[in-house]
Scaffold this active site. Structure first.
Site, PDB file in Angstrom:
ATOM      1  N   GLN A 177      14.037  -3.276   3.053  1.00 24.81           N
ATOM      2  CA  GLN A 177      14.790  -4.495   3.330  1.00 24.81           C
ATOM      3  C   GLN A 177      14.552  -5.526   2.231  1.00 24.81           C
ATOM      4  OE1 GLN A 177      13.319  -7.055   6.497  1.00 24.81           O
ATOM      5  NE2 GLN A 177      15.403  -7.286   7.270  1.00 24.81           N
ATOM      6  N   SER A 178      15.631  -6.117   1.733  1.00 22.90           N
ATOM      7  CA  SER A 178      15.545  -7.076   0.639  1.00 22.90           C
ATOM      8  C   SER A 178      15.253  -8.478   1.157  1.00 22.90           C
ATOM      9  CB  SER A 178      16.862  -7.088  -0.146  1.00 22.90           C
ATOM     10  OG  SER A 178      16.882  -8.134  -1.090  1.00 22.90           O
ATOM     11  N   GLN A 179      14.352  -9.178   0.483  1.00 28.97           N
ATOM     12  CA  GLN A 179      14.156 -10.606   0.767  1.00 28.97           C
ATOM     13  C   GLN A 179      15.055 -11.461  -0.118  1.00 28.97           C
ATOM     14  OE1 GLN A 179       9.912 -11.216   0.239  1.00 28.97           O
ATOM     15  NE2 GLN A 179       9.568 -11.066   2.441  1.00 28.97           N
TER      16      GLN A 179
ATOM     17  N   ASN B 197       8.771  14.558   1.273  1.00 27.72           N
ATOM     18  CA  ASN B 197       8.607  15.989   1.510  1.00 27.72           C
ATOM     19  C   ASN B 197       7.273  16.253   2.205  1.00 27.72           C
ATOM     20  OD1 ASN B 197       6.485  16.595  -0.477  1.00 27.72           O
ATOM     21  ND2 ASN B 197       8.053  16.418  -2.062  1.00 27.72           N
TER      22      ASN B 197
ATOM     23  N   HIS C 189       2.285   5.464  -2.975  1.00 30.09           N
ATOM     24  CA  HIS C 189       2.606   6.901  -2.917  1.00 30.09           C
ATOM     25  C   HIS C 189       3.943   7.072  -3.636  1.00 30.09           C
ATOM     26  CE1 HIS C 189      -0.656   7.807  -0.114  1.00 30.09           C
ATOM     27  NE2 HIS C 189      -0.341   6.667   0.488  1.00 30.09           N
TER      28      HIS C 189
ATOM     29  N   VAL D  66       3.926   1.907  -1.023  1.00 34.15           N
ATOM     30  CA  VAL D  66       4.692   2.272  -2.215  1.00 34.15           C
ATOM     31  C   VAL D  66       3.803   2.789  -3.340  1.00 34.15           C
ATOM     32  CG1 VAL D  66       6.574   0.707  -1.674  1.00 34.15           C
ATOM     33  CG2 VAL D  66       4.697  -0.111  -3.123  1.00 34.15           C
TER      34      VAL D  66
ATOM     35  N   ARG E 131      -4.423   8.225   4.789  1.00 30.39           N
ATOM     36  CA  ARG E 131      -4.114   7.064   5.629  1.00 30.39           C
ATOM     37  C   ARG E 131      -4.478   7.260   7.095  1.00 30.39           C
ATOM     38  NH1 ARG E 131      -3.709   3.236   1.689  1.00 30.39           N
ATOM     39  NH2 ARG E 131      -2.129   3.809   0.124  1.00 30.39           N
TER      40      ARG E 131
ATOM     41  N   GLN F 148       0.835  -1.209   0.000  1.00 26.27           N
ATOM     42  CA  GLN F 148       0.000   0.000   0.000  1.00 26.27           C
ATOM     43  C   GLN F 148       0.865   1.254   0.000  1.00 26.27           C
ATOM     44  OE1 GLN F 148      -3.601  -0.104   2.694  1.00 26.27           O
ATOM     45  NE2 GLN F 148      -2.518  -1.866   3.540  1.00 26.27           N
TER      46      GLN F 148
END
Length: 273
Positions: free
Chosen positions: A96-98, A167, A87, A85, A178, A83
């Site tokens: 964080q990478s999986q 910003n 924006h 991203v 939200r 949700q």
């Protein structure tokens, strides 16, 4: 893993930044002259706060893009990240990478919505499924399946971490949507914690982070009326349709004249149709 939000940093002297940006738009002076007055102390902090407060009441939003915040976020679900991203303007994410981060705990940590715990037996089912996913994931890693492929079994409940740069204009927009009662509980909690961090650091700006029906934002609800009727804030915030009804009655001479403040609110609502 609890959801945590940390305000890592923000633009230095944000009220001065806003004053300089707004003042540049409304004065024949050059930006160098405006900032010369600020740095020489000829513009008092009180005058800066008052000027910025007046400008924030208007719809002139572009100067708000010149004030930036950095947040650290941890313990949110991948469902929330999908949700967040969405924006995309005025905001940047590092997540964080999986692919490169392997989960090596005895059991994957995960986020459980409270609604599962409220239904008898469902929390246990949820927990059982997460244990099984953990077993399969760890077995895949142990047998040499790359982490970037083993992650395909991981659920939306898997927690993730972010560093976010945003910003103030976009942060206001995020809060508009939200912090609304209609938003999902997890992202609403996240943005509430972001608001708390800003309010601690810069109260003058934090006060504007409200749902869009807030008294410093639209001041009324423009969501479907059935949702407004269910919202707790519906008892203190009018719905757009109500304002338009009053405005039409006022124009028709069926009600007493509105004062200037109320007239401006209903005119704004009418202009959005």
């Amino acid at each position: 893993m609890p959801l945590e939000v940390t305000l890592i940093d923000h633009a230095r002297d944000p009220l001065q930044k806003l004053y300089g940006a707004y003042r540049t738009c409304y004065t024949p002076k050059t930006p160098a002259e405006v900032w010369g007055e600020i740095r020489a102390g000829r513009i008092t902090p009180e005058a800066i706060r008052e000027f910025v407060a007046e400008r924030l009441k208007t719809g002139h939003a572009s100067p708000l893009e010149q004030v930036v915040f950095w947040f650290g976020v941890s313990g949110v679900s991948r469902a929330l990240s999908h949700q967040l991203v969405r924006h995309r303007i005025g905001i940047s994410f590092e997540q964080q990478s999986q692919r490169y981060v392997k989960y090596k705990e005895e059991r994957l940590d995960y986020v459980m919505p409270r609604s599962w715990a409220k239904v008898p037996g469902m929390a246990a089912e949820y927990d059982r499924l997460m244990r099984e996913i953990t077993r399969v994931y760890e077995d895949a890693l142990a047998k040499g399946i790359p982490a970037e492929d083993a992650r395909f079994v991981l659920p939306n409940a898997t927690p993730t971490n972010f560093q976010i740069m945003v910003n103030f204009a976009e942060l206001l927009h995020i809060a508009d949507l939200r912090l609304c009662w209609r938003a999902q509980w997890e992202i609403r909690h996240l943005v509430a914690l972001m608001r708390r961090e800003v309010a601690k650091a810069i109260p003058e700006l934090g006060a504007y982070l409200q749902p869009k029906c807030g008294d410093r934002r639209l001041g009324y609800c423009d969501e479907p009326r059935k949702d407004w009727e269910r919202c707790p804030l519906g008892k203190v915030r009018p719905h757009k349709e109500q304002l338009l009804e009053v405005f039409r009655a006022h124009r028709g001479g069926d009600v007493a004249p509105l004062d200037e403040a109320h007239l401006r609110v209903v005119e704004d609502a009418g202009n959005e149709e």
